[in-house]
Structures are given as structure tokens and as C-alpha cells.
Design an enzyme around this catalytic site. Structure first.
Site, PDB file in Angstrom:
ATOM      1  N   SER A   1       0.820  -1.212   0.000  1.00 56.06           N
ATOM      2  CA  SER A   1       0.000   0.000   0.000  1.00 56.06           C
ATOM      3  C   SER A   1       0.855   1.263   0.000  1.00 56.06           C
ATOM      4  O   SER A   1       0.369   2.346  -0.332  1.00 56.06           O
ATOM      5  CB  SER A   1      -0.928   0.021   1.218  1.00 56.06           C
ATOM      6  OG  SER A   1      -1.854  -1.039   1.170  1.00 56.06           O
TER       7      SER A   1
ATOM      8  N   CYS B   1      -9.454  -1.579   3.851  1.00 56.68           N
ATOM      9  CA  CYS B   1      -8.673  -0.454   3.329  1.00 56.68           C
ATOM     10  C   CYS B   1      -9.121  -0.088   1.908  1.00 56.68           C
ATOM     11  O   CYS B   1     -10.198   0.461   1.711  1.00 56.68           O
ATOM     12  CB  CYS B   1      -7.186  -0.777   3.414  1.00 56.68           C
ATOM     13  SG  CYS B   1      -6.138   0.692   3.434  1.00 56.68           S
ATOM     14  N   PHE B   2      -8.337  -0.399   0.891  1.00 55.33           N
ATOM     15  CA  PHE B   2      -8.735  -0.130  -0.492  1.00 55.33           C
ATOM     16  C   PHE B   2     -10.042  -0.850  -0.802  1.00 55.33           C
ATOM     17  O   PHE B   2     -10.916  -0.326  -1.484  1.00 55.33           O
ATOM     18  CB  PHE B   2      -7.629  -0.605  -1.433  1.00 55.33           C
ATOM     19  CG  PHE B   2      -7.659   0.026  -2.804  1.00 55.33           C
ATOM     20  CD1 PHE B   2      -7.407   1.371  -2.977  1.00 55.33           C
ATOM     21  CD2 PHE B   2      -7.928  -0.738  -3.933  1.00 55.33           C
ATOM     22  CE1 PHE B   2      -7.425   1.947  -4.244  1.00 55.33           C
ATOM     23  CE2 PHE B   2      -7.942  -0.177  -5.195  1.00 55.33           C
ATOM     24  CZ  PHE B   2      -7.689   1.171  -5.356  1.00 55.33           C
TER      25      PHE B   2
ATOM     26  N   GLY C   1      -4.433  -1.847  -0.711  1.00 55.74           N
ATOM     27  CA  GLY C   1      -3.603  -1.587  -1.885  1.00 55.74           C
ATOM     28  C   GLY C   1      -3.395  -0.103  -2.094  1.00 55.74           C
ATOM     29  O   GLY C   1      -4.066   0.729  -1.476  1.00 55.74           O
TER      30      GLY C   1
ATOM     31  N   GLY D   1      -4.818   7.086   2.184  1.00 55.69           N
ATOM     32  CA  GLY D   1      -4.872   8.502   1.865  1.00 55.69           C
ATOM     33  C   GLY D   1      -6.182   8.914   1.231  1.00 55.69           C
ATOM     34  O   GLY D   1      -6.370  10.085   0.893  1.00 55.69           O
TER      35      GLY D   1
ATOM     36  N   HIS E   1      -6.592  -2.000   9.163  1.00 55.36           N
ATOM     37  CA  HIS E   1      -5.917  -3.279   8.899  1.00 55.36           C
ATOM     38  C   HIS E   1      -6.085  -4.235  10.081  1.00 55.36           C
ATOM     39  O   HIS E   1      -5.275  -4.225  11.013  1.00 55.36           O
ATOM     40  CB  HIS E   1      -4.427  -3.049   8.639  1.00 55.36           C
ATOM     41  CG  HIS E   1      -4.122  -2.445   7.316  1.00 55.36           C
ATOM     42  ND1 HIS E   1      -3.571  -3.168   6.279  1.00 55.36           N
ATOM     43  CD2 HIS E   1      -4.301  -1.196   6.845  1.00 55.36           C
ATOM     44  CE1 HIS E   1      -3.414  -2.376   5.224  1.00 55.36           C
ATOM     45  NE2 HIS E   1      -3.864  -1.181   5.547  1.00 55.36           N
TER      46      HIS E   1
ATOM     47  N   GLU F   1      -5.441  -7.294  10.273  1.00 52.10           N
ATOM     48  CA  GLU F   1      -4.390  -8.320  10.383  1.00 52.10           C
ATOM     49  C   GLU F   1      -3.274  -7.871  11.312  1.00 52.10           C
ATOM     50  O   GLU F   1      -2.479  -8.688  11.778  1.00 52.10           O
ATOM     51  CB  GLU F   1      -3.831  -8.663   8.998  1.00 52.10           C
ATOM     52  CG  GLU F   1      -2.771  -7.742   8.461  1.00 52.10           C
ATOM     53  CD  GLU F   1      -3.306  -6.387   8.040  1.00 52.10           C
ATOM     54  OE1 GLU F   1      -2.518  -5.422   7.965  1.00 52.10           O
ATOM     55  OE2 GLU F   1      -4.517  -6.283   7.774  1.00 52.10           O
TER      56      GLU F   1
END
Length: 381
Positions: free
Chosen positions: A48, A258-259, A230, A302, A348, A350
Site C-alpha cells: 500500500s 482499506c482499499f 492496496g 490517503g 488493517h 491483520e
């Protein structure tokens, strides 16, 4: 570590002088800061961070060196690294080389001796921006020459980067213990710990390239589909959004991080936007509105989803609500579909590196697939 000079030049013209760290040369990227006190190896190998120059706010970096266990991918992905005080020697029983040596062997240009507090405050006030790091002979150019090169470098907005970080060949991470479910995981820049967390729960994970179609996913006979983290602008990911829409229409259990959260948001009809300086680090507070619990999370993004924080929203796929909210700035940190089996989070779970507060989200995915399998069995009974 090198005694050669280095200079960092931001696109607004501000410069910071320091010493070369890692490889000698020139690099460009988006200047971002990460607030984690530890976990620099996981950060540097997180796909990422592709095309980003990371400023580490913790002042002393490199104490634990570099080991062979904590990779989140097969290489360093950051475009460059900015540190204040690099450790002159690593001190950890797992270390094989120093951070400086590993960066040098992988061609990662960095700079040390920088007032990272001042640089971070500047980025907080002005926002993330393009940056160049020049070391060795490159640092002897005039300020105007250096700035011109920074201004000629590509911007992150509009960048389509999944193809540059995704696997090119599908692979399987087997379930640990008894296999319970099969998941098709779309690799948009996946970290190695993510399929491991799934496999620990009895899930056989088929990691597929970024351009996998919905038919490619169905070919592995999945019980659910996962969309990874990503780099890049989610506005460029139309093919992946189309896959999510097909999954939602088919009521296929879906989990994104995330992405993947941003892409689920787009598939549901919400917009995305670029944050001023983003969230990066392992100490970001988030409230889970479904439980009222505050979690400390690991984040690296971002861009964010533009969705109403209050109430339920009617979409093409039924009702949707925001389940998680960032407590620092009220950014959307999670979405849940109430009429189809899908949800996502912006952080995240994980936790590599990071706290383990959010590990339950993988259990929710297991529960979602179990409920869906039970429902399907009832339909066909």
C-alpha cells in the site's frame, strides 16, 4: 550508514538537509508520515506504500535491524524513507542485516538526520505532497533544479497502481486444521499476514490477481470473496468495483479492508475523496458503533469513503450503514450492508504491525459465510 550529503525537497519548495541513508541516488513519491513507534519492516514491505516516501515520526529507527520473518510482501515497496536518528547497529536476536543495508541492497533511497517533527508538522498543515530525495552527487544540484524534478513527478490522485503490486499468478494459502470455507481473495496489494489470519480460522484462501473477474472468483467455488488493501486512487478501480457489484447482486459474502472498503463504498454508490494527510500508523482510534467499543487500529490510507455518518442509507443493494468512525476526524472507517452479506473496514485488522483489537473482524467473516451457507441450505432443502 553513509556520510554522503542528502537533501529532501517538497513540491512547495521547502527543503531539509541530511545524510544519505540506504541507497545513493534519487527518488520521488508522495510524502506521508507514519506515527507507529515500531513495525518499520512491516511498513516498508506493505504494498500500500508503493510510490510513497514515508516519514517515520518515531525518532530512533533501526534498533531491531532487519529479519527474515516480518516481511509483508517479497520486497520493500516504499519509494523512500525519512528518519531522524538511525541506529548505528541493530540489536535483536532475529536481525540478519541492518535497515540501512537492506534498503541499499533493494535500491531504496532514504535520508537521515532530518527534523522529522518539523517535517510532520509541515505536512499536517499543508497536506501530503510530492517530494524528492537526492543523495550523493544528485544532492549537489541547485535548489531550482531539484524542485523542477519534483514538480515533474506524478501525483497520487488518479494513480492506478494495483497492477504494479498484485500477484501475477494465483496461489493458495491452505487452511490451518480442518477446512471450513474457501475464499477468493483479490490481491490489490495484499499483505502476507492477511491470508494467514484467514487460514488460521479454517479458510482455504485462493489469492487471485488484481484483474480477476467474478467468473474467476466463482471458478474456485468460494464461500466468500475478500478485497484487500492496496495503493492508488480508488476512483481508477472500475473493473474491481464491477466485480463487487456482481458479488452483491449474487448475495455472495464479501469482506473488504482499506482499499477494499473504498471499492465497496463505490459499488454501493458512494463517492471517495483524498484526505489532507491520511492515516498511517498503528495507533489510530476507531469506534465500532455496533458495540460502542473503541479500538486502536493499524491504518495506511490517503483516500476515504464519502458516506453519511448517521442513520441508514437506501442503495441499489438495500440498506447500508456506517459501522466504524475515526475518532480523530470522523472519517468513515467501516460499512455494513444490512440486506446483503457484505461489510468492510478502512483499517488493517491483520495487525502487522499493530494492535490486535480488530481481529474479531475475521471472525465476523466466518460467521457471515456460515450464516449464508445455512441460508442457502434452507433455500435448497
Amino acid at each position: 550508514m553513509s556520510d554522503q550529503p542528502a537533501v529532501l525537497v517538497l513540491e512547495d519548495g521547502r527543503t531539509f538537509a541530511g545524510e544519505a541513508f540506504g541507497a545513493i541516488g534519487t527518488t520521488f513519491g508522495e510524502a506521508v508520515f507514519s506515527t507507529g513507534m515500531t513495525g518499520y519492516q512491516e511498513t516498508l514491505t506493505d504494498p500500500s506504500f508503493h510510490r510513497q516516501v514515508v516519514v517515520l515520526t518515531a525518532p530512533h529507527i533501526g534498533n531491531t535491524g532487519w529479519n527474515d520473518e516480518d516481511y509483508e510482501s517479497n520486497q520493500i515497496w516504499v519509494a523512500g524513507l525519512v528518519v531522524r536518528d538511525p541506529s548505528p547497529r541493530p540489536s535483536n536476536w532475529r536481525s540478519t542485516v541492518s535497515l540501512d543495508e537492506r534498503m541499499a541492497t533493494q535500491g531504496i533511497v532514504g535520508i537521515s538526520g532530518v527534523d522529522t517533527r518539523a517535517l510532520t508538522r509541515h505536512l499536517r498543515e499543508r497536506g501530503v505532497m510530492r517530494v524528492g530525495i537526492f543523495s550523493g552527487e544528485a544532492a549537489t544540484q541547485t535548489g531550482e533544479q531539484l524542485l523542477d524534478q519534483v514538480l515533474a513527478s506524478p501525483q497520487m490522485a488518479g494513480a492506478d497502481l494495483a497492477a504494479e503490486v498484485s500477484t501475477t499468478q494465483a496461489y493458495v494459502v491452505p487452511a490451518v486444521g480442518e477446512k471450513r470455507f474457501t475464499v477468493a481473495a483479490i490481491d490489490l496489494g495484499i499483505k502476507s499476514m492477511t491470508p494467514q489470519r484467514l487460514s488460521e480460522r479454517g479458510i482455504e484462501v485462493h489469492v487471485l490477481p488484481y484483474d480477476a473477474t467474478y467468473a474467476d472468483c466463482l471458478a474456485v467455488n468460494p464461500d466468500g470473496i475478500f478485497f484487500s488493501n492496496g495503493p492508488g486512487d480508488p476512483a481508477t478501480a472500475d473493473p474491481q468495483v464491477a466485480v463487487i457489484r456482481e458479488a452483491l447482486q449474487a448475495r455472495m459474502p464479501l469482506f473488504g479492508i482499506c482499499f477494499g472498503n473504498q471499492l465497496l463504498g463505490r459499488a454501493l454508490g458512494f463517492g471517495t475523496y483524498k484526505l489532507k494527510y491520511g492515516h498511517r500508523g498503528i495507533n489510530q482510534p476507531v469506534m465500532d458503533r455496533t458495540t460502542g467499543k473503541v479500538e486502536i487500529t493499524a491504518q495506511n490510507h490517503g483516500f476515504a469513503v464519502d458516506a453519511p455518518l448517521e442513520g441508514e442509507v437506501d442503495t441499489e443493494f438495500g440498506r447500508v450503514r456506517v459501522t466504524h468512525v475515526g475518532l480523530n476526524d470522523d472519517v468513515v472507517e467501516g460499512l455494513e450492508c444490512l440486506d446483503v452479506p457484505a461489510y468492510s473496514v478502512q483499517f488493517h485488522p491483520e495487525a502487522a504491525a499493530g494492535p490486535h483489537d480488530s481481529a474479531y473482524l475475521f471472525d465476523r467473516f466466518v460467521d457471515l459465510m456460515a450464516r449464508n451457507a445455512h441460508s442457502e441450505k434452507g433455500i435448497h432443502a
